[in-house]
Scaffold this motif. Structure first.
Motif, PDB file in Angstrom:
ATOM      1  N   ARG A  97     -18.774   3.660  -0.262  1.00 58.94           N
ATOM      2  CA  ARG A  97     -18.164   2.466   0.322  1.00 58.94           C
ATOM      3  C   ARG A  97     -19.232   1.546   0.918  1.00 58.94           C
ATOM      4  NH1 ARG A  97     -12.663   1.778   1.006  1.00 58.94           N
ATOM      5  NH2 ARG A  97     -11.576   3.264  -0.269  1.00 58.94           N
ATOM      6  N   VAL A 168      -8.801  -9.416  -8.674  1.00 59.69           N
ATOM      7  CA  VAL A 168      -8.993  -8.070  -8.140  1.00 59.69           C
ATOM      8  C   VAL A 168     -10.479  -7.751  -8.248  1.00 59.69           C
ATOM      9  CG1 VAL A 168      -8.456  -5.642  -8.445  1.00 59.69           C
ATOM     10  CG2 VAL A 168      -6.697  -7.349  -8.832  1.00 59.69           C
ATOM     11  N   MET A 170     -12.450  -5.348  -8.004  1.00 60.01           N
ATOM     12  CA  MET A 170     -12.704  -3.911  -7.939  1.00 60.01           C
ATOM     13  C   MET A 170     -13.927  -3.586  -8.774  1.00 60.01           C
ATOM     14  SD  MET A 170      -9.868  -1.128  -8.413  1.00 60.01           S
ATOM     15  CE  MET A 170      -9.100  -1.638  -6.938  1.00 60.01           C
ATOM     16  N   ASN A 172     -16.724  -0.486 -10.090  1.00 59.36           N
ATOM     17  CA  ASN A 172     -16.983   0.950 -10.171  1.00 59.36           C
ATOM     18  C   ASN A 172     -18.243   1.199 -10.957  1.00 59.36           C
ATOM     19  OD1 ASN A 172     -16.163   1.202 -13.032  1.00 59.36           O
ATOM     20  ND2 ASN A 172     -14.174   0.627 -12.201  1.00 59.36           N
ATOM     21  N   SER A 174     -18.965   2.486 -13.724  1.00 57.80           N
ATOM     22  CA  SER A 174     -19.077   2.310 -15.167  1.00 57.80           C
ATOM     23  C   SER A 174     -19.245   0.847 -15.562  1.00 57.80           C
ATOM     24  CB  SER A 174     -17.833   2.893 -15.848  1.00 57.80           C
ATOM     25  OG  SER A 174     -16.691   2.203 -15.404  1.00 57.80           O
ATOM     26  N   PRO A 267     -13.297  -2.364  -2.586  1.00 60.21           N
ATOM     27  CA  PRO A 267     -13.422  -1.049  -1.946  1.00 60.21           C
ATOM     28  C   PRO A 267     -14.615  -0.949  -0.998  1.00 60.21           C
ATOM     29  CG  PRO A 267     -14.164  -0.929  -4.221  1.00 60.21           C
ATOM     30  CD  PRO A 267     -13.690  -2.326  -4.014  1.00 60.21           C
TER      31      PRO A 267
ATOM     32  N   GLU B 218     -10.243   7.794  -6.988  1.00 60.52           N
ATOM     33  CA  GLU B 218     -10.874   7.137  -5.840  1.00 60.52           C
ATOM     34  C   GLU B 218      -9.758   6.746  -4.882  1.00 60.52           C
ATOM     35  OE1 GLU B 218     -13.605   3.929  -7.185  1.00 60.52           O
ATOM     36  OE2 GLU B 218     -13.310   4.817  -9.154  1.00 60.52           O
ATOM     37  N   GLY B 220      -7.332   5.271  -2.314  1.00 57.24           N
ATOM     38  CA  GLY B 220      -7.323   3.972  -1.652  1.00 57.24           C
ATOM     39  C   GLY B 220      -7.925   2.875  -2.494  1.00 57.24           C
ATOM     40  N   VAL B 221      -8.449   3.191  -3.671  1.00 55.97           N
ATOM     41  CA  VAL B 221      -9.066   2.168  -4.514  1.00 55.97           C
ATOM     42  C   VAL B 221      -8.374   2.126  -5.867  1.00 55.97           C
ATOM     43  CG1 VAL B 221     -11.201   1.319  -5.534  1.00 55.97           C
ATOM     44  CG2 VAL B 221     -11.264   2.513  -3.355  1.00 55.97           C
ATOM     45  N   ARG B 222      -8.578   3.165  -6.676  1.00 61.86           N
ATOM     46  CA  ARG B 222      -7.904   3.210  -7.970  1.00 61.86           C
ATOM     47  C   ARG B 222      -7.905   4.638  -8.509  1.00 61.86           C
ATOM     48  NH1 ARG B 222     -11.322   2.064 -13.239  1.00 61.86           N
ATOM     49  NH2 ARG B 222     -12.898   3.616 -12.817  1.00 61.86           N
ATOM     50  N   ILE B 245      -4.073   0.711  -9.632  1.00 62.40           N
ATOM     51  CA  ILE B 245      -4.942  -0.014  -8.713  1.00 62.40           C
ATOM     52  C   ILE B 245      -4.209  -0.181  -7.388  1.00 62.40           C
ATOM     53  CG2 ILE B 245      -6.307  -2.102  -8.397  1.00 62.40           C
ATOM     54  CD1 ILE B 245      -5.942  -2.603 -11.420  1.00 62.40           C
ATOM     55  N   ILE B 247      -3.264  -2.071  -4.428  1.00 62.18           N
ATOM     56  CA  ILE B 247      -3.297  -3.440  -3.898  1.00 62.18           C
ATOM     57  C   ILE B 247      -2.235  -3.522  -2.813  1.00 62.18           C
ATOM     58  CG2 ILE B 247      -3.321  -5.886  -4.466  1.00 62.18           C
ATOM     59  CD1 ILE B 247      -3.605  -5.182  -7.380  1.00 62.18           C
ATOM     60  N   ALA B 252      -1.984 -10.627  -2.894  1.00 59.04           N
ATOM     61  CA  ALA B 252      -3.005 -10.218  -3.862  1.00 59.04           C
ATOM     62  C   ALA B 252      -2.361  -9.503  -5.050  1.00 59.04           C
ATOM     63  CB  ALA B 252      -4.024  -9.300  -3.191  1.00 59.04           C
ATOM     64  N   ALA B 256      -2.485 -10.610  -8.898  1.00 56.93           N
ATOM     65  CA  ALA B 256      -3.010  -9.719  -9.938  1.00 56.93           C
ATOM     66  C   ALA B 256      -2.093  -9.731 -11.152  1.00 56.93           C
ATOM     67  CB  ALA B 256      -3.158  -8.301  -9.395  1.00 56.93           C
ATOM     68  N   SER B 259      -2.483 -13.219 -12.874  1.00 62.30           N
ATOM     69  CA  SER B 259      -3.755 -13.482 -13.534  1.00 62.30           C
ATOM     70  C   SER B 259      -4.053 -12.444 -14.611  1.00 62.30           C
ATOM     71  CB  SER B 259      -4.886 -13.511 -12.502  1.00 62.30           C
ATOM     72  OG  SER B 259      -5.024 -12.244 -11.907  1.00 62.30           O
ATOM     73  N   GLN B 261      -4.361  -9.179 -14.297  1.00 59.41           N
ATOM     74  CA  GLN B 261      -5.133  -8.004 -13.876  1.00 59.41           C
ATOM     75  C   GLN B 261      -4.249  -6.770 -13.785  1.00 59.41           C
ATOM     76  OE1 GLN B 261      -8.518  -8.351 -12.440  1.00 59.41           O
ATOM     77  NE2 GLN B 261      -8.409 -10.277 -13.513  1.00 59.41           N
TER      78      GLN B 261
END
Lengths: 318, 531
Positions: A97, A168, A170, A172, A174, A267, B218, B220-222, B245, B247, B252, B256, B259, B261
């Motif tokens: 993080r 978004v 986000m 990572n 990769s 994140p 992960e 809280g993230v994805r 994901i 969100i 937001a 997403a 757009s 996402q």
């Protein structure tokens, strides 16, 4: 020992002392949070027996002072402990993080710091004329709008309507660097808009202050162009206050961007801290607090050292 | 076939294959004299007829994820863990969209006539992600783990009634202490995902028998999942990957979806649902479900221990106004008991309670309340729009001469400090698949979550009788009597049932109305595909 080296060492020692004091404050602060971890983990299913068991398991039955030193000892050896809620190693999860937060802060700084200083110089060059007024007006407007609103406006126009960048943000492991930069484009724009005004105004004010001096007049009489006068003669003498403001803003970029993280689903550290505060996951909160304190103290220390170095008068305290 | 029909059929094929957007298609159809509603139906039929398209990454933008989440099925309590569980795990049975039982890891279910012994025959040849075969033993171990207090399972209350379990070859046998005709419905609970050896070794490993396997977790993230190549059911699991994901911010999340996402987002705020549905490329889909927003009174605490005061407050709330203004029409009115038409055996002949200031005033007077303001505690986190709903309640009660004082509480700590502790507060219930489970969770005298402190021996007796009753008509009669008891004596003020409101992209195909939960009861990622 060289006086400058001595001074730097002195500052670093002071910084460490301050960090120690901060760690005590953080520990005390998390102690007075209402509710205890055991209770919040067990929630409605808590019975007095299971509470007592869990408290013992978590080491909550040890007196606070002893717990503080145990914790401090661990931290000094690089052991931040494990999260109470999901049992993951804190150093590892927080490291990822923190890396993300630094990545965002770095790119926001790379764009905003030079831009702010350049705009500040430009404003001085055209002081009182329309470019100065335009720069001040736009940057002051952008700092006055709440950052989440700027975020939403950019998402609506840039991501939804124009389909340019991702709403978004986000990232990572990769992803390639280019993909990551594309993902964080919008938050970087928001952060730039938010921190620009402060640094720009300080640059402008500090340089205008110096511009009143006699040696600037001399430089002008030598026949230098006005931009050269500002860049070569005024700027070096105005550097101390500018560095101070730049460091404050860098610290903000690291520790104060939780709202931007939420809006762009980034994140970073802020969201991580908030989640764990809500769950009363004290070890994580303490670790985050310590990292934030270290960042703040470190950046301010750099600002101090730079301003002392740039101003010979400060090197010889009376 | 004439020219117009040919054109219609041509465009339908194009749209079904995803070469034309829904908006374009509806436009063309309208030009050919077909109504927009009809065009939408034609499109979804054509897409179904064309069959699912395989492949692609399905992106779900979901509220309700935190960095503290784990993949342990026992501990799932919010939306993101719910969708994660549906990606990797499978239960014995599921509740289908029409309320019937659908068979997953169990091939068939039988019970003895007294509804005390149940036999679940386990589907043969199904593999977990780690290569082990799913056996009745794994099923039993899973149930053992959830009935163990240590696991802190969200399904503890469900498996508590099991007296003993055993394995008989490929069959998992359950013996109940007291008869329960609804046991298959209880086994459909999403916490009860079958794990190898019950998940005793590592419950959070994310290993199950579902259509998708863990790639990246992960919290809280994805969360990223890829197709399980050995999945047994070819009618599910069309996309290659599912990316969930997190969100949490509503704006937001909507951005997403707009757009591109995310293909699916949950929890569309009713306030923006109208606006969102007019945006290009997306649809707002709502389904009536068992979830409801409530105000709860403790029947054992003054002044709420007086039934006239409770009735006064029940008559003093304007239900239709709440549905119109708080849910923006995405819901239906409640009737002061926690059941609606989303439940099997619902009695729709029970008269609807209406706002009636005169009756409210009459009961208020009869209760002899001293006229001091009645404190109602709310927080925004109690349910979306709770503070506004309380203000509406205050207004309509004031018109009946009942003074309400709204006390705003912080979201943080609301569920531990206010709910189930303070005598009058706002709250919500997500609902349960069957009436018995809803009543047992919150209205049985001895239930932990009896948040209205409604304690009636007659009610409890009816609940137990209904549980053991295999005759549906008699059961329905009992449930109807219980509903009436709660409606007239209980501590629940239920102004509204909220719809599940989700947003989906035009690229998503195969979506159907399914009120068993949000995102088609968590099944959207399994049965939908990307055009």
């Amino acid at each position: 020992m060289h006086p400058i080296l001595k001074l730097v060492l002195q500052r670093i020692a002071l910084g460490l002392l301050l960090l120690l004091a901060a760690s005590a404050l953080i520990f005390a602060g998390t102690m007075i949070l209402p509710g205890d971890v055991a209770q919040s983990i067990l929630g409605q299913s808590a019975t007095p027996q299971s509470l007592a068991n869990l408290r013992q398991e978590l080491g909550l039955d040890v007196p606070p002072v002893q717990r503080y030193f145990n914790w401090l000892g661990g931290v000094l050896q690089g052991d931040l402990g494990t999260s109470l809620t999901n049992r993951l190693d804190i150093a590892e999860t927080m490291g990822r993080r923190l890396g993300n937060t630094m990545f965002l802060a770095f790119w926001a700084a790379v764009i905003s710091v030079p831009l702010a200083i350049f705009l500040g110089l430009l404003a001085v060059r055209y002081e009182g004329r329309w470019p100065d007024k335009l720069i001040s007006g736009v940057t002051l407007a952008s700092i006055s709008i709440p950052e989440f609103l700027i975020g939403y406006v950019l998402i609506y126009f840039v991501a939804v309507k124009m389909r340019l960048f991702s709403s978004v943000a986000m990232i990572n492991d990769s992803m390639s660097l280019l993909e990551k930069l594309n993902a964080i484009a919008l938050p970087v724009m928001v952060l730039t808009l938010v921190v620009l005004a402060h640094m720009m105004r300080m640059t402008r004010a500090a340089i205008l202050n110096v511009m009143q001096s006699a040696y600037i007049e001399t430089a002008e009489l030598k026949g230098l162009s006005s931009f050269m006068v500002i860049a070569r003669h005024a700027f070096p003498n105005a550097i101390a206050p500018i560095v101070n403001v730049v460091m404050l803003n860098l610290a903000y970029l690291v520790v104060g961007v939780v709202v931007v993280e939420v809006v762009f689903v980034y994140p970073g550290m802020g969201q991580y801290l908030v989640d764990h505060v809500a769950k009363r996951d004290v070890p994580v909160v303490q670790a985050c607090g310590l990292v934030f304190a270290a960042v703040y103290i470190g950046l301010n220390m750099i600002a101090d050292i730079v301003s002392i170095l740039s101003n010979p008068r400060l090197r010889h305290p009376k | 076939m004439n020219d117009r029909d040919q054109q219609i059929s041509h465009f339908t094929k194009l749209a079904a294959k995803g070469r034309m957007t829904r908006r374009e298609f509806v436009g063309r159809m309208t030009a050919l004299g077909v109504t927009a509603a009809m065009a939408n139906v034609m499109l979804s039929n054509a897409a179904k007829a064309a069959g699912p398209v395989k492949g692609g990454t399905l992106k779900i933008g979901s509220v309700g994820g935190e960095s503290t989440n784990t993949l342990d099925p026992a501990l799932a309590a919010s939306q993101v863990p719910y969708h994660n569980l549906h990606s990797f795990g499978e239960t014995l049975v599921e509740v289908a969209a029409d309320g019937s039982i659908g068979y997953r890891l169990a091939e068939s279910v039988e019970s003895t006539p007294d509804a005390k012994t149940w036999r679940f025959k386990i589907r043969s040849g199904v593999e977990f992600h780690n290569g082990q075969t799913v056996t009745a033993q794994d099923v039993m171990r899973t149930m053992e783990r959830h009935s163990n207090e240590e696991s802190k399972s969200g399904a503890l209350g469900i498996v508590k009634g099991i007296e003993s379990m055993s394995v008989d070859g490929d069959t998992f046998v359950v013996n109940l202490g007291t008869a329960n005709a609804d046991l298959p419905y209880l086994m459909a609970d999403y916490h009860l995902m079958i794990q190898p050896d019950g998940g005793f070794d590592n419950p959070a490993a994310g290993i199950g028998s579902g259509a998708y396997m863990l790639v990246s977790d992960e919290p809280g993230v994805r969360h990223l999942w890829k197709k399980n190549p050995n999945y047994w059911d070819s009618t599910r699991g069309h996309v290659d990957e599912i990316e969930i994901i997190v969100i949490n911010d509503s704006t937001a999340r909507m951005a997403a979806l707009q757009s591109g996402q995310a293909h699916i987002v949950n929890r569309v705020d009713p306030k923006v649902a109208g606006l969102l549905s007019r945006a290009p490329g997306v649809q707002v889909v709502n389904t009536g479900g068992p979830g409801h927003y409530v105000f709860i009174m403790h029947c054992d605490t003054a002044p709420f221990d007086n039934n006239d005061l409770r009735l006064a407050l029940k008559y003093a709330i304007n239900r239709q106004e709440m549905v119109d203004k708080i849910l923006q029409g995405y819901g239906s009115v409640g009737n002061d008991f926690p059941i609606n038409s989303a439940y099997p055996l619902f009695d729709n002949s029970i008269p609807q309670r209406e706002y009636d200031a005169a009756k409210a005033a009459e009961h208020y007077k009869k209760s002899g309340h001293d006229g001091s303001p009645i404190v109602l505690r709310v927080a925004d986190g109690a349910f979306p729009g709770a503070v506004d709903a309380a203000a509406l309640f205050q207004q309509s009660a004031a018109a009946a001469g009942i003074p309400l004082e709204i006390k705003r509480e912080p979201n943080d700590g609301y569920w531990s400090e206010v709910w189930n502790k303070q005598p009058f507060c706002a709250s919500y219930w997500g609902g349960r698949p069957v009436q018995d489970q809803m009543y047992s969770t919150a209205y049985l005298s001895t239930a932990d979550w009896n948040d209205t402190k409604f304690k009636s021996e007659a009610f409890d007796a009816k609940l137990l009788a209904a549980r053991a009753e295999l005759d549906e008509t008699k059961r329905k009669g009992l449930y109807s009597e219980m509903a009436n008891m709660l409606r007239d004596e209980g501590g629940l003020i239920c102004p509204m049932f909220n719809d599940y409101v989700d947003g989906i992209s035009d690229k998503l195909q195969g979506w159907e109305k399914d009120g068993t939960g949000e995102l088609m009861g968590g099944r959207a990622s399994q049965v939908c595909w990307l055009a």
